[in-house]
Design a protein around this motif. Structure first.
Motif, short mmCIF file in Angstrom:
data_model
loop_
_atom_site.label_atom_id
_atom_site.label_comp_id
_atom_site.label_asym_id
_atom_site.label_seq_id
_atom_site.Cartn_x
_atom_site.Cartn_y
_atom_site.Cartn_z
N ARG A 86 -12.10 16.02 -35.01
CA ARG A 86 -13.49 16.05 -34.54
C ARG A 86 -13.68 14.94 -33.50
O ARG A 86 -12.99 13.93 -33.52
CB ARG A 86 -14.45 15.85 -35.70
CG ARG A 86 -14.47 17.05 -36.63
CD ARG A 86 -15.71 17.02 -37.51
NE ARG A 86 -15.71 18.13 -38.42
CZ ARG A 86 -16.20 19.33 -38.14
NH1 ARG A 86 -16.74 19.55 -36.97
NH2 ARG A 86 -16.15 20.29 -39.03
N HIS A 87 -14.63 15.14 -32.62
CA HIS A 87 -14.84 14.21 -31.51
C HIS A 87 -15.19 12.81 -32.00
O HIS A 87 -15.98 12.65 -32.92
CB HIS A 87 -15.97 14.73 -30.62
CG HIS A 87 -16.07 14.01 -29.32
ND1 HIS A 87 -16.78 12.86 -29.18
CD2 HIS A 87 -15.52 14.26 -28.13
CE1 HIS A 87 -16.68 12.43 -27.94
NE2 HIS A 87 -15.92 13.27 -27.27
N ARG A 88 -14.56 11.83 -31.39
CA ARG A 88 -14.86 10.41 -31.63
C ARG A 88 -14.87 9.72 -30.29
O ARG A 88 -13.98 9.95 -29.47
CB ARG A 88 -13.79 9.76 -32.50
CG ARG A 88 -13.66 10.33 -33.90
CD ARG A 88 -12.65 9.51 -34.68
NE ARG A 88 -13.03 8.11 -34.75
CZ ARG A 88 -13.82 7.58 -35.68
NH1 ARG A 88 -14.32 8.35 -36.62
NH2 ARG A 88 -14.11 6.30 -35.67
N VAL A 89 -15.81 8.83 -30.07
CA VAL A 89 -15.86 8.12 -28.79
C VAL A 89 -14.81 7.02 -28.72
O VAL A 89 -14.46 6.58 -27.63
CB VAL A 89 -17.27 7.55 -28.51
CG1 VAL A 89 -18.27 8.67 -28.33
CG2 VAL A 89 -17.72 6.60 -29.61
N ASP A 90 -14.31 6.57 -29.87
CA ASP A 90 -13.36 5.46 -29.86
C ASP A 90 -11.90 5.89 -29.88
O ASP A 90 -11.01 5.05 -29.85
CB ASP A 90 -13.64 4.50 -31.03
CG ASP A 90 -13.59 5.19 -32.38
OD1 ASP A 90 -13.51 6.43 -32.43
OD2 ASP A 90 -13.63 4.49 -33.40
N ALA A 91 -11.61 7.18 -29.91
CA ALA A 91 -10.22 7.64 -29.89
C ALA A 91 -9.69 7.58 -28.46
O ALA A 91 -10.35 8.04 -27.53
CB ALA A 91 -10.12 9.06 -30.43
N ALA A 92 -8.50 7.00 -28.29
CA ALA A 92 -7.94 6.82 -26.95
C ALA A 92 -6.42 6.78 -27.01
O ALA A 92 -5.83 6.57 -28.07
CB ALA A 92 -8.46 5.53 -26.33
N SER A 93 -5.79 6.98 -25.85
CA SER A 93 -4.35 6.84 -25.80
C SER A 93 -3.99 5.39 -26.10
O SER A 93 -4.77 4.48 -25.86
CB SER A 93 -3.82 7.26 -24.42
OG SER A 93 -4.38 6.46 -23.42
N GLY A 94 -2.80 5.19 -26.66
CA GLY A 94 -2.39 3.86 -27.08
C GLY A 94 -2.68 3.60 -28.55
O GLY A 94 -2.17 2.64 -29.11
N MET A 95 -3.50 4.44 -29.15
CA MET A 95 -3.76 4.33 -30.58
C MET A 95 -2.71 5.17 -31.31
O MET A 95 -1.82 5.75 -30.67
CB MET A 95 -5.17 4.82 -30.91
CG MET A 95 -6.26 4.00 -30.24
SD MET A 95 -7.91 4.65 -30.55
CE MET A 95 -8.33 3.74 -32.02
N ARG A 96 -2.80 5.23 -32.63
CA ARG A 96 -1.87 6.07 -33.37
C ARG A 96 -2.56 6.68 -34.58
O ARG A 96 -3.58 6.19 -35.04
CB ARG A 96 -0.62 5.30 -33.77
CG ARG A 96 -0.82 4.26 -34.85
CD ARG A 96 0.48 3.52 -35.12
NE ARG A 96 0.36 2.65 -36.29
CZ ARG A 96 1.32 1.89 -36.75
NH1 ARG A 96 2.50 1.88 -36.14
NH2 ARG A 96 1.14 1.14 -37.80
N ARG A 116 -17.39 18.35 -29.29
CA ARG A 116 -17.18 18.75 -30.67
C ARG A 116 -15.81 18.34 -31.20
O ARG A 116 -15.69 17.89 -32.32
CB ARG A 116 -17.36 20.27 -30.82
CG ARG A 116 -18.75 20.75 -30.52
CD ARG A 116 -18.89 22.24 -30.64
NE ARG A 116 -17.91 22.91 -29.78
CZ ARG A 116 -17.31 24.05 -30.08
NH1 ARG A 116 -17.59 24.67 -31.20
NH2 ARG A 116 -16.43 24.59 -29.26
N TYR A 117 -14.77 18.53 -30.40
CA TYR A 117 -13.41 18.28 -30.85
C TYR A 117 -12.63 17.51 -29.80
O TYR A 117 -12.99 17.50 -28.62
CB TYR A 117 -12.68 19.60 -31.13
CG TYR A 117 -13.34 20.43 -32.20
CD1 TYR A 117 -13.17 20.11 -33.54
CD2 TYR A 117 -14.15 21.49 -31.87
CE1 TYR A 117 -13.80 20.85 -34.53
CE2 TYR A 117 -14.78 22.24 -32.85
CZ TYR A 117 -14.59 21.92 -34.18
OH TYR A 117 -15.20 22.63 -35.16
#
Length: 111
Positions: A69-79, A100-101
């Motif tokens: 589901r959509h999150r504003v804090d999800a980004a590349s470099g995370m895991r 939404r996703y």
């Protein structure tokens, strides 16, 4: 733009979203510490598997597509972590820009 249909009931796999924080090691480098950002549910789909042979060893790489589901804090470099499996996030995008996703293209490490 047409909306992409994603079955919300298919997001059944529990995953930990983690972010890296870098701390100096005192020798000019840094140590990476992973902190948990959230617990999310997603759908893991394998995309490709390849094995490279070099220097007397085989290096395997598995790539997956993980839908959450959509999150504003999800980004590349995370895991993302699932029961000891580690997925490094290479890219994150909203498939239909509806908010939404998110589809995360990831590499599985530690195989």
């Amino acid at each position: 733009m047409r909306s992409t249909f994603i079955d919300p009931g298919a997001l059944r796999q529990e995953l930990l979203l983690q972010a890296a924080s870098l701390t100096p090691d005192g020798l000019g480098g840094h140590d990476t510490e992973w902190t948990e950002v959230a617990t999310v549910f997603g759908l893991i789909e394998p995309v490709a598997q390849k094995a490279n042979f070099g220097a007397g060893q085989t290096l395997e790489e598995n790539t997956h597509r993980i839908t959450i589901r959509h999150r504003v804090d999800a980004a590349s470099g995370m895991r993302l972590i699932k029961q000891g499996r580690v997925f490094d996030i290479a890219s994150v995008h909203d498939p239909d820009e509806s908010g939404r996703y998110l589809i995360c293209l990831v590499r599985e490490v530690g195989l």
